[in-house]
Write a protein that holds these residues in place. Structure first.
Motif, PDB file in Angstrom:
ATOM      1  N   ALA A   1      44.684 -26.278  12.041  1.00  0.00           N
ATOM      2  CA  ALA A   1      43.721 -27.274  11.563  1.00  0.00           C
ATOM      3  C   ALA A   1      42.283 -26.869  11.886  1.00  0.00           C
ATOM      4  O   ALA A   1      41.377 -27.080  11.074  1.00  0.00           O
ATOM      5  CB  ALA A   1      44.045 -28.639  12.165  1.00  0.00           C
ATOM      6  N   VAL A   2      42.073 -26.290  13.069  1.00  0.00           N
ATOM      7  CA  VAL A   2      40.727 -25.831  13.443  1.00  0.00           C
ATOM      8  C   VAL A   2      40.283 -24.696  12.512  1.00  0.00           C
ATOM      9  O   VAL A   2      39.140 -24.660  12.043  1.00  0.00           O
ATOM     10  CB  VAL A   2      40.691 -25.378  14.912  1.00  0.00           C
ATOM     11  N   HIS A   3      41.190 -23.791  12.234  1.00  0.00           N
ATOM     12  CA  HIS A   3      40.846 -22.714  11.310  1.00  0.00           C
ATOM     13  C   HIS A   3      40.621 -23.251   9.891  1.00  0.00           C
ATOM     14  O   HIS A   3      39.793 -22.710   9.140  1.00  0.00           O
ATOM     15  CB  HIS A   3      41.949 -21.651  11.306  1.00  0.00           C
ATOM     16  N   GLY A   4      41.353 -24.301   9.524  1.00  0.00           N
ATOM     17  CA  GLY A   4      41.110 -24.948   8.241  1.00  0.00           C
ATOM     18  C   GLY A   4      39.709 -25.538   8.178  1.00  0.00           C
ATOM     19  O   GLY A   4      39.024 -25.451   7.147  1.00  0.00           O
ATOM     20  N   PHE A   5      39.269 -26.148   9.299  1.00  0.00           N
ATOM     21  CA  PHE A   5      37.903 -26.678   9.407  1.00  0.00           C
ATOM     22  C   PHE A   5      36.893 -25.550   9.202  1.00  0.00           C
ATOM     23  O   PHE A   5      35.956 -25.670   8.400  1.00  0.00           O
ATOM     24  CB  PHE A   5      37.715 -27.323  10.780  1.00  0.00           C
TER      25      PHE A   5
ATOM     26  N   LYS B   1      28.570 -24.797  -8.841  1.00  0.00           N
ATOM     27  CA  LYS B   1      28.689 -25.628  -7.640  1.00  0.00           C
ATOM     28  C   LYS B   1      27.588 -25.261  -6.653  1.00  0.00           C
ATOM     29  O   LYS B   1      27.210 -24.099  -6.520  1.00  0.00           O
ATOM     30  CB  LYS B   1      30.054 -25.435  -6.983  1.00  0.00           C
ATOM     31  N   ARG B   2      27.064 -26.269  -5.950  1.00  0.00           N
ATOM     32  CA  ARG B   2      26.053 -26.045  -4.935  1.00  0.00           C
ATOM     33  C   ARG B   2      26.441 -26.776  -3.655  1.00  0.00           C
ATOM     34  O   ARG B   2      27.198 -27.746  -3.698  1.00  0.00           O
ATOM     35  CB  ARG B   2      24.676 -26.526  -5.419  1.00  0.00           C
ATOM     36  N   GLY B   3      25.959 -26.292  -2.515  1.00  0.00           N
ATOM     37  CA  GLY B   3      26.348 -26.863  -1.238  1.00  0.00           C
ATOM     38  C   GLY B   3      25.167 -27.328  -0.427  1.00  0.00           C
ATOM     39  O   GLY B   3      24.012 -27.153  -0.804  1.00  0.00           O
ATOM     40  N   SER B   4      25.470 -27.935   0.719  1.00  0.00           N
ATOM     41  CA  SER B   4      24.462 -28.377   1.685  1.00  0.00           C
ATOM     42  C   SER B   4      25.131 -28.420   3.047  1.00  0.00           C
ATOM     43  O   SER B   4      26.370 -28.371   3.154  1.00  0.00           O
ATOM     44  CB  SER B   4      23.929 -29.760   1.316  1.00  0.00           C
ATOM     45  N   LEU B   5      24.328 -28.537   4.092  1.00  0.00           N
ATOM     46  CA  LEU B   5      24.892 -28.638   5.434  1.00  0.00           C
ATOM     47  C   LEU B   5      25.792 -29.869   5.542  1.00  0.00           C
ATOM     48  O   LEU B   5      26.888 -29.807   6.097  1.00  0.00           O
ATOM     49  CB  LEU B   5      23.773 -28.705   6.473  1.00  0.00           C
ATOM     50  N   GLY B   6      25.324 -30.970   4.963  1.00  0.00           N
ATOM     51  CA  GLY B   6      26.107 -32.202   5.023  1.00  0.00           C
ATOM     52  C   GLY B   6      27.445 -32.078   4.306  1.00  0.00           C
ATOM     53  O   GLY B   6      28.478 -32.520   4.826  1.00  0.00           O
ATOM     54  N   SER B   7      27.433 -31.463   3.118  1.00  0.00           N
ATOM     55  CA  SER B   7      28.686 -31.330   2.375  1.00  0.00           C
ATOM     56  C   SER B   7      29.633 -30.372   3.074  1.00  0.00           C
ATOM     57  O   SER B   7      30.860 -30.572   3.068  1.00  0.00           O
ATOM     58  CB  SER B   7      28.421 -30.863   0.943  1.00  0.00           C
ATOM     59  N   ALA B   8      29.080 -29.319   3.698  1.00  0.00           N
ATOM     60  CA  ALA B   8      29.923 -28.368   4.422  1.00  0.00           C
ATOM     61  C   ALA B   8      30.616 -29.045   5.600  1.00  0.00           C
ATOM     62  O   ALA B   8      31.820 -28.862   5.818  1.00  0.00           O
ATOM     63  CB  ALA B   8      29.089 -27.181   4.900  1.00  0.00           C
ATOM     64  N   ILE B   9      29.858 -29.842   6.348  1.00  0.00           N
ATOM     65  CA  ILE B   9      30.444 -30.549   7.497  1.00  0.00           C
ATOM     66  C   ILE B   9      31.460 -31.585   7.027  1.00  0.00           C
ATOM     67  O   ILE B   9      32.559 -31.706   7.573  1.00  0.00           O
ATOM     68  CB  ILE B   9      29.341 -31.220   8.338  1.00  0.00           C
ATOM     69  N   GLY B  10      31.100 -32.328   5.982  1.00  0.00           N
ATOM     70  CA  GLY B  10      31.992 -33.372   5.476  1.00  0.00           C
ATOM     71  C   GLY B  10      33.307 -32.821   4.954  1.00  0.00           C
ATOM     72  O   GLY B  10      34.387 -33.339   5.290  1.00  0.00           O
ATOM     73  N   HIS B  11      33.242 -31.767   4.155  1.00  0.00           N
ATOM     74  CA  HIS B  11      34.467 -31.153   3.632  1.00  0.00           C
ATOM     75  C   HIS B  11      35.312 -30.577   4.770  1.00  0.00           C
ATOM     76  O   HIS B  11      36.548 -30.654   4.741  1.00  0.00           O
ATOM     77  CB  HIS B  11      34.125 -30.050   2.637  1.00  0.00           C
ATOM     78  N   ALA B  12      34.655 -29.978   5.757  1.00  0.00           N
ATOM     79  CA  ALA B  12      35.378 -29.357   6.871  1.00  0.00           C
ATOM     80  C   ALA B  12      36.103 -30.399   7.719  1.00  0.00           C
ATOM     81  O   ALA B  12      37.263 -30.215   8.100  1.00  0.00           O
ATOM     82  CB  ALA B  12      34.418 -28.546   7.737  1.00  0.00           C
ATOM     83  N   ILE B  13      35.421 -31.505   8.016  1.00  0.00           N
ATOM     84  CA  ILE B  13      36.067 -32.578   8.785  1.00  0.00           C
ATOM     85  C   ILE B  13      37.246 -33.144   8.000  1.00  0.00           C
ATOM     86  O   ILE B  13      38.319 -33.402   8.552  1.00  0.00           O
ATOM     87  CB  ILE B  13      35.053 -33.692   9.129  1.00  0.00           C
ATOM     88  N   GLY B  14      37.041 -33.329   6.696  1.00  0.00           N
ATOM     89  CA  GLY B  14      38.122 -33.830   5.852  1.00  0.00           C
ATOM     90  C   GLY B  14      39.331 -32.910   5.867  1.00  0.00           C
ATOM     91  O   GLY B  14      40.473 -33.378   5.917  1.00  0.00           O
TER      92      GLY B  14
END
Length: 254
Positions: free
Chosen positions: A229-233, A194-207
């Motif tokens: 929820a904030v800690h989940g983010f 698996k690989r990540g990016s800033l966009g995927s990190a933000i997107g998964h966190a908001i989700g």
């Protein structure tokens, strides 16, 4: 009644271990797999006549696999060092052991967790059903680090009553756990390609935030639900952004 072993994995668990072991007092035996505690964990274990076996920590998955080789009873109940068996669940387990069904490898139990000022009854935290009461040999042990996943080999049912969970003493401890868990989770994901990016990190966190606070009705848990929820983010953002860090580290070492 069929015999049952109460199993706990420990490391510096003095905060709630006395209460946890007391809640397992109905068990035929208590087995503790300790990974080198330096607080009063071992003294508390001796107070409850628990059998203590040392095994160096290599993750909860490997600890649980190691523990199964030491079980001598036909049934097992496992809880964490910050969990208790509620009176209702204790009653359900004892009744089940008097005449266990041959149809099931074990039983799922609901877990109710305390956070800030209340038990969290929404936010995706409850009922949080876990396979914790099982026949010896009736489980498969897997999961993604840092969390183990216990599942029945074939079929399972559910028991009435809750496991009571007090996961964090304060916010400082919660943040320490997030730091530890996200690093383990990122390493596991990276090892599987698996690989990540800033966009995927933000997107998964908001989700994650929206799922816990809106879809799972975390707003009904008051300010504690919002903080969860904030800690989940933050947890989710950290997990995926650390994939970026790991990839950069590999490239720099190439």
């Amino acid at each position: 009644m069929n015999r049952i072993t109460g199993l706990i994995l420990t490391y510096n668990g003095e905060r709630l271990l006395d209460e946890a072991l007391e809640s397992l007092s109905f068990c035929s035996e208590i087995l503790i797999i300790d990974s080198g505690s330096t607080d009063s964990t071992l003294d508390i274990a001796r107070k409850h006549n628990a059998r203590v076996v040392y095994n160096a920590w290599n993750g909860a998955i490997e600890q649980h696999k190691f523990a199964q080789s030491l079980i001598e009873t036909s049934w097992v109940i496992t809880i964490d060092q910050d969990e208790l068996i509620s009176p209702e669940l204790k009653k359900s387990i004892i009744q089940m052991l008097e005449n266990p069904s041959n149809d099931f490898d074990g039983y799922y139990c609901a877990r109710r967790s305390w956070y800030l000022d209340r038990f969290i009854m929404h936010s995706g935290w409850y009922p949080d059903k876990l396979f914790r009461v099982f026949r010896h040999g009736g489980i498969t042990i897997g999961g993604i680090r840092p969390h183990e996943e216990l599942r029945p080999v074939n079929k399972a049912d559910e028991l009435d009553g809750d496991i009571i969970h007090y996961p964090y003493e304060n916010f400082f401890q919660h943040m320490d756990k997030i730091n530890e868990y996200t690093q383990d989770a990122a390493l596991d994901l990276y090892s599987r390609g698996k690989r990540g990016s800033l966009g995927s990190a933000i997107g998964h966190a908001i989700g994650k935030f929206l799922k816990q606070y809106v879809i799972k009705a975390g707003f009904l848990d008051g300010k504690a639900g919002f903080i969860v929820a904030v800690h989940g983010f933050f947890y989710t953002f950290q997990k995926y952004i650390r994939l970026v860090e790991l990839e950069m580290k590999d490239k720099n070492n190439a």
